[in-house]
Design a protein around this motif. Structure first.
Motif, PDB file in Angstrom:
ATOM      1  N   MET A  20      -7.487   2.028  -8.948  1.00 26.89           N
ATOM      2  CA  MET A  20      -8.364   0.990  -8.390  1.00 26.89           C
ATOM      3  C   MET A  20      -8.728  -0.041  -9.462  1.00 26.89           C
ATOM      4  N   ILE A  25     -10.385  -3.701  -8.338  1.00 22.11           N
ATOM      5  CA  ILE A  25     -11.383  -3.388  -7.306  1.00 22.11           C
ATOM      6  C   ILE A  25     -12.750  -3.232  -7.979  1.00 22.11           C
ATOM      7  N   ALA A  33     -15.533   4.546  -2.996  1.00 24.34           N
ATOM      8  CA  ALA A  33     -14.170   5.002  -2.652  1.00 24.34           C
ATOM      9  C   ALA A  33     -13.851   6.355  -3.291  1.00 24.34           C
ATOM     10  N   LEU A  36     -14.835   9.408  -1.187  1.00 26.78           N
ATOM     11  CA  LEU A  36     -14.285   9.557   0.160  1.00 26.78           C
ATOM     12  C   LEU A  36     -13.235  10.652   0.230  1.00 26.78           C
ATOM     13  N   LYS A  40      -4.896  10.381   6.593  1.00 28.39           N
ATOM     14  CA  LYS A  40      -3.762   9.537   6.986  1.00 28.39           C
ATOM     15  C   LYS A  40      -3.363   9.902   8.407  1.00 28.39           C
ATOM     16  N   ILE A  51       0.941   3.333   9.489  1.00 26.28           N
ATOM     17  CA  ILE A  51       0.221   4.277   8.624  1.00 26.28           C
ATOM     18  C   ILE A  51      -1.230   3.825   8.530  1.00 26.28           C
ATOM     19  N   THR A  53      -4.998   4.621   7.091  1.00 28.61           N
ATOM     20  CA  THR A  53      -5.830   5.346   6.127  1.00 28.61           C
ATOM     21  C   THR A  53      -7.258   5.202   6.635  1.00 28.61           C
ATOM     22  N   ARG A  58     -14.300   2.550   5.049  1.00 25.46           N
ATOM     23  CA  ARG A  58     -13.385   1.459   5.376  1.00 25.46           C
ATOM     24  C   ARG A  58     -12.034   2.051   5.762  1.00 25.46           C
ATOM     25  N   VAL A  62      -1.256  -0.235   7.834  1.00 25.28           N
ATOM     26  CA  VAL A  62      -0.041  -0.996   7.531  1.00 25.28           C
ATOM     27  C   VAL A  62       1.057  -0.605   8.516  1.00 25.28           C
ATOM     28  N   LEU A  77      -8.864  -3.629   0.478  1.00 25.43           N
ATOM     29  CA  LEU A  77      -8.521  -2.954  -0.780  1.00 25.43           C
ATOM     30  C   LEU A  77      -8.754  -3.970  -1.895  1.00 25.43           C
ATOM     31  N   TRP A 106       4.404   2.318  -3.762  1.00 30.57           N
ATOM     32  CA  TRP A 106       4.029   3.705  -3.481  1.00 30.57           C
ATOM     33  C   TRP A 106       5.248   4.481  -3.006  1.00 30.57           C
ATOM     34  N   HIS A 108       6.063   8.059  -0.629  1.00 33.12           N
ATOM     35  CA  HIS A 108       5.577   9.114   0.265  1.00 33.12           C
ATOM     36  C   HIS A 108       6.689  10.137   0.478  1.00 33.12           C
ATOM     37  N   LEU A 119       0.823   6.376  -5.816  1.00 34.63           N
ATOM     38  CA  LEU A 119       0.501   4.953  -5.768  1.00 34.63           C
ATOM     39  C   LEU A 119       0.641   4.398  -7.181  1.00 34.63           C
TER      40      LEU A 119
HETATM   41  C1  RET Z   1      -9.919   3.046   1.000  1.00 36.34           C
HETATM   42  C2  RET Z   1     -11.432   2.872   1.005  1.00 36.34           C
HETATM   43  C3  RET Z   1     -11.835   1.516   0.514  1.00 36.34           C
HETATM   44  C4  RET Z   1     -11.417   1.312  -0.903  1.00 36.34           C
HETATM   45  C5  RET Z   1     -10.003   1.721  -1.152  1.00 36.34           C
HETATM   46  C6  RET Z   1      -9.280   2.487  -0.262  1.00 36.34           C
HETATM   47  C7  RET Z   1      -7.865   2.742  -0.601  1.00 36.34           C
HETATM   48  C8  RET Z   1      -6.840   2.779   0.227  1.00 36.34           C
HETATM   49  C9  RET Z   1      -5.467   2.925  -0.164  1.00 36.34           C
HETATM   50  C10 RET Z   1      -4.555   2.964   0.822  1.00 36.34           C
HETATM   51  C11 RET Z   1      -3.154   3.090   0.680  1.00 36.34           C
HETATM   52  C12 RET Z   1      -2.385   3.058   1.762  1.00 36.34           C
HETATM   53  C13 RET Z   1      -0.949   3.206   1.802  1.00 36.34           C
HETATM   54  C14 RET Z   1      -0.360   3.059   3.006  1.00 36.34           C
HETATM   55  C15 RET Z   1       1.037   3.108   3.262  1.00 36.34           C
HETATM   56  O1  RET Z   1       1.604   4.128   3.414  1.00 36.34           O
HETATM   57  C16 RET Z   1      -9.647   4.539   1.098  1.00 36.34           C
HETATM   58  C17 RET Z   1      -9.377   2.369   2.260  1.00 36.34           C
HETATM   59  C18 RET Z   1      -9.418   1.229  -2.452  1.00 36.34           C
HETATM   60  C19 RET Z   1      -5.100   3.012  -1.591  1.00 36.34           C
HETATM   61  C20 RET Z   1      -0.170   3.461   0.592  1.00 36.34           C
END
Ligand code: RET
Length: 133
Positions: A20, A25, A33, A36, A40, A51, A53, A58, A62, A77, A106, A108, A119
């Motif tokens: 982060m 961030i 964060a 949390l 997924k 996908i 999250t 929050r 995607v 993010l 990233w 998976h 990541l």
């Molecule tokens: C949260 C909470 C708010 C702050 C941050 C977050 C990070 C999310 C991430 C998501 C990655 C998603 C991917 C999707 C594709 O497959 C948990 C939303 C920073 C890092 C890689």
């Protein structure tokens, strides 16, 4: 190719703080964060993916098709735009997120009832593991 469908709960999250920070961030968001336990939710039909999250703070979603570059807006993010491309590397789903940040992306993959997510941003790697619900 592998079936990623399902709901997955996080069981470990290594180096998330540094990841982060690499994304610039802000402090307050990072503090929240880090506490949390995101989930997924993956909906896959062949090479098409959604996908999600999900967290109490929050959510991030995607959508993409493997092999088709798309513009990703990392809203909630680090709020950047990337040109993202997901490809298969054997049974791993690999995303390259071209943009302002170097070496961003990233990977998976699944082993048994675990979903692994690495990541990358700049020199940081965050390693997350999720367990199938
Ligand atoms: C949260 C909470 C708010 C702050 C941050 C977050 C990070 C999310 C991430 C998501 C990655 C998603 C991917 C999707 C594709 O497959 C948990 C939303 C920073 C890092 C890689």
């Amino acid at each position: 190719s592998t079936d990623f469908n399902g709901t997955w709960n996080i069981i470990s999250n290594d180096n998330f703080e540094s990841y982060m920070q690499a994304l610039d961030i802000d402090f307050a968001t990072r503090k929240v964060a880090n506490l949390l336990s995101p989930q997924k939710i993956i909906e896959q039909k062949g090479d098409s993916f959604i996908i999600k999250t999900i967290s109490t703070f929050r959510n991030y979603e995607v959508q993409f098709t493997v092999g088709e570059e798309f513009e990703e807006n990392t809203k909630g993010l680090d709020n950047r735009k990337c040109q993202s491309l997901v490809t298969w590397d054997n049974n791993k789903l690999v995303c390259v997120q071209k943009g302002e940040k170097k070496d961003r992306g990233w990977t998976h993959w699944i082993e048994g009832d675990k979903l692994y997510l690495e990541l990358n941003c700049e020199n940081q790697v965050c390693k997350q593991v999720y367990k199938k619900v």
